[in-house]
Structures are given as structure tokens and as C-alpha cells.
Design a protein around this motif. Structure first.
Motif, PDB file in Angstrom:
ATOM      1  N   GLN A 130       6.384 -14.482  40.163  1.00  0.00           N
ATOM      2  CA  GLN A 130       5.880 -13.710  39.018  1.00  0.00           C
ATOM      3  C   GLN A 130       6.987 -13.414  37.998  1.00  0.00           C
ATOM      4  N   GLU A 131       8.191 -13.174  38.479  1.00  0.00           N
ATOM      5  CA  GLU A 131       9.290 -12.865  37.546  1.00  0.00           C
ATOM      6  C   GLU A 131       9.513 -14.019  36.570  1.00  0.00           C
ATOM      7  N   LEU A 132       9.329 -15.246  37.051  1.00  0.00           N
ATOM      8  CA  LEU A 132       9.517 -16.387  36.139  1.00  0.00           C
ATOM      9  C   LEU A 132       8.382 -16.443  35.118  1.00  0.00           C
ATOM     10  N   GLU A 133       7.181 -16.102  35.550  1.00  0.00           N
ATOM     11  CA  GLU A 133       6.073 -16.035  34.581  1.00  0.00           C
ATOM     12  C   GLU A 133       6.349 -14.948  33.538  1.00  0.00           C
ATOM     13  N   ASP A 134       6.886 -13.829  33.991  1.00  0.00           N
ATOM     14  CA  ASP A 134       7.191 -12.743  33.048  1.00  0.00           C
ATOM     15  C   ASP A 134       8.203 -13.206  31.998  1.00  0.00           C
ATOM     16  N   ALA A 135       9.012 -14.197  32.355  1.00  0.00           N
ATOM     17  CA  ALA A 135      10.002 -14.728  31.405  1.00  0.00           C
ATOM     18  C   ALA A 135       9.464 -15.968  30.675  1.00  0.00           C
ATOM     19  N   GLY A 136       8.149 -16.173  30.728  1.00  0.00           N
ATOM     20  CA  GLY A 136       7.557 -17.298  29.992  1.00  0.00           C
ATOM     21  C   GLY A 136       6.870 -18.320  30.875  1.00  0.00           C
ATOM     22  N   GLY A 137       7.134 -18.261  32.153  1.00  0.00           N
ATOM     23  CA  GLY A 137       6.464 -19.196  33.076  1.00  0.00           C
ATOM     24  C   GLY A 137       6.769 -20.637  32.731  1.00  0.00           C
ATOM     25  N   TRP A 138       5.764 -21.489  32.875  1.00  0.00           N
ATOM     26  CA  TRP A 138       5.986 -22.913  32.618  1.00  0.00           C
ATOM     27  C   TRP A 138       6.115 -23.230  31.134  1.00  0.00           C
ATOM     28  N   THR A 139       5.874 -22.238  30.265  1.00  0.00           N
ATOM     29  CA  THR A 139       6.134 -22.506  28.848  1.00  0.00           C
ATOM     30  C   THR A 139       7.632 -22.357  28.532  1.00  0.00           C
ATOM     31  N   ALA A 140       8.386 -21.811  29.485  1.00  0.00           N
ATOM     32  CA  ALA A 140       9.836 -21.639  29.283  1.00  0.00           C
ATOM     33  C   ALA A 140      10.590 -22.758  29.990  1.00  0.00           C
ATOM     34  N   ARG A 141      11.458 -23.389  29.265  1.00  0.00           N
ATOM     35  CA  ARG A 141      12.197 -24.539  29.799  1.00  0.00           C
ATOM     36  C   ARG A 141      13.041 -24.182  31.027  1.00  0.00           C
ATOM     37  N   ALA A 193       0.226 -23.785  24.638  1.00  0.00           N
ATOM     38  CA  ALA A 193       0.967 -23.372  25.841  1.00  0.00           C
ATOM     39  C   ALA A 193       0.703 -24.354  26.972  1.00  0.00           C
ATOM     40  N   ALA A 194      -0.523 -24.853  27.075  1.00  0.00           N
ATOM     41  CA  ALA A 194      -0.846 -25.797  28.157  1.00  0.00           C
ATOM     42  C   ALA A 194      -0.016 -27.074  28.027  1.00  0.00           C
ATOM     43  N   LEU A 195       0.138 -27.565  26.815  1.00  0.00           N
ATOM     44  CA  LEU A 195       0.917 -28.802  26.637  1.00  0.00           C
ATOM     45  C   LEU A 195       2.408 -28.550  26.851  1.00  0.00           C
ATOM     46  N   THR A 196       2.875 -27.377  26.434  1.00  0.00           N
ATOM     47  CA  THR A 196       4.282 -27.031  26.677  1.00  0.00           C
ATOM     48  C   THR A 196       4.522 -26.933  28.186  1.00  0.00           C
ATOM     49  N   ALA A 197       3.614 -26.257  28.866  1.00  0.00           N
ATOM     50  CA  ALA A 197       3.730 -26.122  30.321  1.00  0.00           C
ATOM     51  C   ALA A 197       3.694 -27.494  30.987  1.00  0.00           C
ATOM     52  N   HIS A 198       2.825 -28.351  30.496  1.00  0.00           N
ATOM     53  CA  HIS A 198       2.734 -29.704  31.049  1.00  0.00           C
ATOM     54  C   HIS A 198       4.100 -30.390  31.008  1.00  0.00           C
ATOM     55  N   HIS A 199       4.742 -30.345  29.848  1.00  0.00           N
ATOM     56  CA  HIS A 199       6.034 -31.028  29.730  1.00  0.00           C
ATOM     57  C   HIS A 199       7.084 -30.393  30.645  1.00  0.00           C
ATOM     58  N   HIS A 200       7.108 -29.086  30.698  1.00  0.00           N
ATOM     59  CA  HIS A 200       8.123 -28.438  31.539  1.00  0.00           C
ATOM     60  C   HIS A 200       7.866 -28.672  33.024  1.00  0.00           C
TER      61      HIS A 200
END
Ligand code: FCB
Length: 473
Positions: A130-141, A193-200
Motif C-alpha cells: 500500500q505504501e507504494l500505491e500511496d506514492a503513485g503505485g504503478w503510475t510511478a516509475r 493512468a492505466a497506460l502509464t501503469a501498463h508501461h511501468h
């Protein structure tokens, strides 16, 4: 008449198994240093999961793993595909490893090996800390870097005993259901966000392949599991075929092209240009993402039938895991999703084994020589334990028989399918559906945690023992 079909023999080295995932079975959500994942947060949020179900206890596998391994041994399973829980191994998603978390998987792996069962591990089956999601999750590189670090920690401890590693399970679901339609954790509904998450996610996969190779012995195999879609246009009409091209792009080629050819498909970039400019793709990413793999895992349940939009009404959604108000597909305007004809499972998913054959032969043609594993296939039905304690599930046996027949046909047609993992070993927490959908070959009474092999488990055990598929009686 199926009862006249000849028995079908599978290759002697074919790898038979069953599959599960950590959040769906382990429970022990707050034990031994584990911290919440996005699925803990999501399932504890009212309205997100049917019935308010959570994975807090699930099938209590964390405490009952010895019994579960004994059950697998009794059923004669040669392999077991399971996932490691990131927040158990590295609570919070960063920092040092949690010894108690790694110890659990250490015990599980030793127990499997002591029973002659080959462990097949998946690093990510959707339980992002959850902490990683709080920092942007899969939208964060940065999440991709964190994932590669976690992969190294897991492989460092378990790599001497686990020969087959999978980075991600179904990144389509993580990106498009998690950030697109929001029917899965973390429940965001934003196509960009879905496409950003996809790439990450793909970047995380590539970085983890590198990290795994650095830790693992050279004999280890590294893989990725995708839920590719067997996409069919409703008719031969050019508008329906155009709809199929677009969904094939967003379901299949958006994965296969970067992972195996180091590029994103030009038509997908064009179709989504109004959603994002793809500036999150940096120089060097595609080289990371396309690191060579030893095999590809395929999860298959049902085909995807699409048609051009019906101007008369709103597009019905068929997103697999629960529909939702928003589409999972970025840029799907002008497309209808239709259920295939015929019999349905308890998920409402049409039973259509031909789709599996279509997918496998397509991969033979597009990725010649790449070994394939069916890492999930199975069906939910409304199973119950009858007064004598038996669980009769003839529909599941028929489903498995049809799909294994398709796998056998594919092998005969030259597809290098090396194994098959039934989803699932146990009835479990079926994501947004909670405990209402039973995919197990073993029935679980969630109140008592009693396990009862269904008829399908006995049937599958005989297929595995003999290496031969006979028509169900
Ligand atoms: C797949 C998931 C698995 C399970 C099955 C029914 O998409 O990987 O966890 O939910 O569907």
C-alpha cells in the motif's frame, strides 16, 4: 459422442500442476510483519468487493500449508504454481527484507520439495504494498525499481530451490482493471493512468528479469504470465474487424510487441494518442522490457467477441473480472463486447475451448520455438458439499476435458506447450467477487476450513497419473 473419443497421451515430460495466488489463499494478513497491500485496502473499503469479503483469513493457507501440500501430494501433483507476497517479504515495499516473511516461503518450498512437488513461483499476483500505491503505485516509475529489488531479495533466499520464476501475473488486469475501470485494487478509473501503469509494469518485469538472472543459477527459468485474449470479430464486416484489431492491440500486441520485439505497436500508439502522449517511455526502457525469456505463461478462460458499436444503445461491458461503470480499455469507444454463444460458467464466462487452441497456435506462429505453459485454466461453478460430504462437479470436469483436448491438439499441431496448471487448487478469494465464486478442484468450507477434493480433483489426478486424457464418464 465424447465417450467414443480415443484416449489422448501427453508428452512424458509434460508438467502438470495446480495454481493459486498469495492474497487469494494465505490469510494471516497482519501476521509476522506483513503490511497491507492494495488488495487489503480495497477489500476493506465498503462496496468494492461483493459481500464485503476480504482476504484477511482466506483459506488460512499460511497456517495450513503443510496440510495443503499433503493434499497436493495425495492428488499426485508434480508441480505447484503459487505467488509470493511482496508485503510479506518486503513490508512497505522498500527497505530491508522481512525474515519471517521469507521464512514462510522457505518452509513452503522445502515442504513441496520433500513431497517431490516442483515449486513454480510468481513474484507479483496483484498485491502491491500500500505504501507504494500511496506514492503513485504503478503510475510511478520508482515502483518498477522497487519491484526489481524485491525480486532480488526473493531470489537470493529461495533461488537455490525454485527452478521456475514468473515476474508478473496478468499485468493487463493490474493496469486496466486496477487503474482503468477500477474494479480491481487500487480502484482508480483513469485511462491515462492505466497506460502509464501498463508501461511501468512491463518495465518492472524487464528490470526483474535482469535482477533474477543476476541472483539465480544459470539453469533457472524466467517467465512472464499474460492473459492474452482470443479476440474474434462478431462478423466479417470491416467495422467489426476494425474493432477486433483495436482490442487485439490493447489486449495482446501491447504486451507481445514490447516484450518480444522491443517496440510498442504503432497502431496502438495511434489509437491511444488522445489519451496519452506516452512520454513515460524513456530511452532504454524497451531494451530492458525485451530481455530474453525462457518461456511464456498463458492464462485462458474464455474468448473475447467484439463488434462495432451499436448506435442504438450504450456499449455493454465484458471486462472479465466484474464489469464496472467505466471501461477497462483505454480508447474503446466504438466497440461492443459480446458474450460468445453457448454454455456459461458461474462467472458468466462462455465455455469455448477453441479460443485456447487459437491462442496457442497464434503464439507458435508469432514466437517460433518459445516454450509455452498454460499457467491458469479452469472454471467456477456453484459447487456444494452434498449430505454425504461429496462435491460433484461434472461441469468442471467437462470444462477441463475440453480445454485439455485443445492443449493436446495444439501440441499435435507443433505448439511447444510444456505444462498445464489448473486454476485453482482451492476455492479461494476471487477478487471483486469475494468468496462467492468457486474455482477450486478442492472445495473449501470457509467456516471450518475443511478441504474436500471435488470429483474434478480425482479426475484430474488420474489424468496427471496416467499422462492420458480419457473422456469423462
Ligand atoms: C485470473 C487470475 C486469478 C483468478 C482467475 C479466475 O485472471 O489470475 O487470480 O482470479 O482469473
Amino acid at each position: 459422442m465424447t465417450d467414443q473419443a480415443p484416449p489422448l497421451a501427453f508428452p512424458a515430460d509434460f508438467l502438470w500442476g495446480a495454481a493459486t495466488a498469495a492474497y487469494q489463499i494465505e490469510g494471516a494478513a497482519d501476521e509476522d510483519g506483513r503490511t497491507p497491500s492494495i488488495w487489503d485496502t480495497f477489500s476493506r473499503t465498503p462496496g468494492r468487493v461483493r459481500n464485503g469479503d476480504t482476504g484477511d483469513i482466506a483459506t488460512d493457507h499460511y497456517h495450513r500449508y503443510r496440510d495443503d501440500v499433503a493434499l497436493m501430494a495425495e492428488l499426485g501433483l508434480p508441480a505447484y504454481r503459487f505467488s509470493l507476497s511482496w508485503p510479506r517479504i518486503r513490508p512497505g515495499g522498500s527497505g530491508s527484507a522481512n525474515k519471517a516473511g521469507l521464512d514462510f516461503y522457505d518452509r513452503l518450498v522445502d515442504e513441496l520439495l520433500a513431497h517431490g512437488i516442483a515449486p513454480v513461483a510468481t513474484l507479483y499476483h496483484w498485491d502491491l504494498p500500500q505504501e507504494l500505491e500511496d506514492a503513485g503505485g504503478w503510475t510511478a516509475r520508482i515502483t518498477a525499481d522497487r519491484f526489481a529489488e524485491y525480486a532480488a531479495l526473493a531470489a537470493g533466499r529461495l533461488g537455490d530451490r525454485i527452478a521456475t520464476w514468473t515476474t508478473l501475473n496478468e499485468p493487463w488486469c493490474s493496469a486496466f482493471l486496477g487503474y482503468g475501470s477500477g474494479v480491481h485494487a487500487p480502484g482508480r478509473a483513469d485511462p491515462a493512468a492505466a497506460l502509464t501503469a501498463h508501461h511501468h509494469l512491463l518495465l518492472a518485469h524487464g528490470l526483474a528479469v535482469g535482477a533474477l538472472r543476476a541472483e539465480l543459477p544459470p539453469t533457472a527459468r524466467v517467465s512472464l504470465t499474460l492473459n492474452l485474449a482470443a479476440v474474434r470479430p462478431l462478423t466479417d464486416d470491416p467495422a467489426d474487424r476494425e474493432a477486433a484489431r483495436r482490442i487485439d492491440g490493447l489486449a495482446n500486441r501491447i504486451f507481445l510487441d514490447p516484450v518480444f520485439h522491443g517496440r510498442y505497436p504503432a497502431d496502438v500508439l495511434a489509437d491511444t494518442a488522445h489519451v496519452t502522449d506516452w512520454s513515460f517511455v524513456r530511452d532504454g526502457d524497451l531494451a530492458e522490457i525485451s530481455r530474453p525469456l525462457d518461456s511464456l505463461g498463458i492464462n485462458y478462460y474464455t474468448p473475447t467477441v467484439v463488434a462495432a458499436d451499436d448506435p442504438a444503445g450504450p456499449a455493454p461491458r465484458q471486462d472479465g473480472h466484474g464489469g464496472g461503470e467505466r471501461s477497462a480499455w483505454p480508447a474503446d469507444h466504438g466497440i461492443r463486447f459480446l458474450p460468445a454463444e453457448g454454455e456459461r460458467t458461474a462467472m458468466g464466462w462462455p465455455v469455448d475451448a477453441e479460443g485456447l487452441y487459437e491462442l496457442l497456435t497464434r503464439l507458435r506462429d508469432e514466437l517460433p520455438g518459445l516454450p509455452l505453459l498454460v499457467t491458469e485454466n479452469g472454471a467456477a461453478y456453484d459447487d456444494y458439499s452434498d449430505p454425504s460430504g461429496a462435491v460433484h462437479d461434472p461441469e468442471r470436469i467437462a470444462y477441463l476435458h475440453a480445454h485439455l483436448t485443445a492443449v493436446h491438439r495444439a501440441i499435435a499441431a507443433g505448439v511447444p506447450v510444456r505444462g498445464y496448471f489448473l486454476w485453482s487448487l482451492l476455492d479461494n478469494f476471487e477478487w471483486a467477487y469475494g468468496y462467492g465464486k468457486r474455482f477450486g478442484m478442492v472445495h473449501v468450507d470457509f467456516a471450518s476450513q475443511r478441504r474436500t477434493p471435488k470429483d474434478s480433483a480425482r479426475w484430474y489426478a488420474e489424468v496427471v497419473r496416467s499422462g492420458t486424457l480419457r473422456p469423462p464418464v
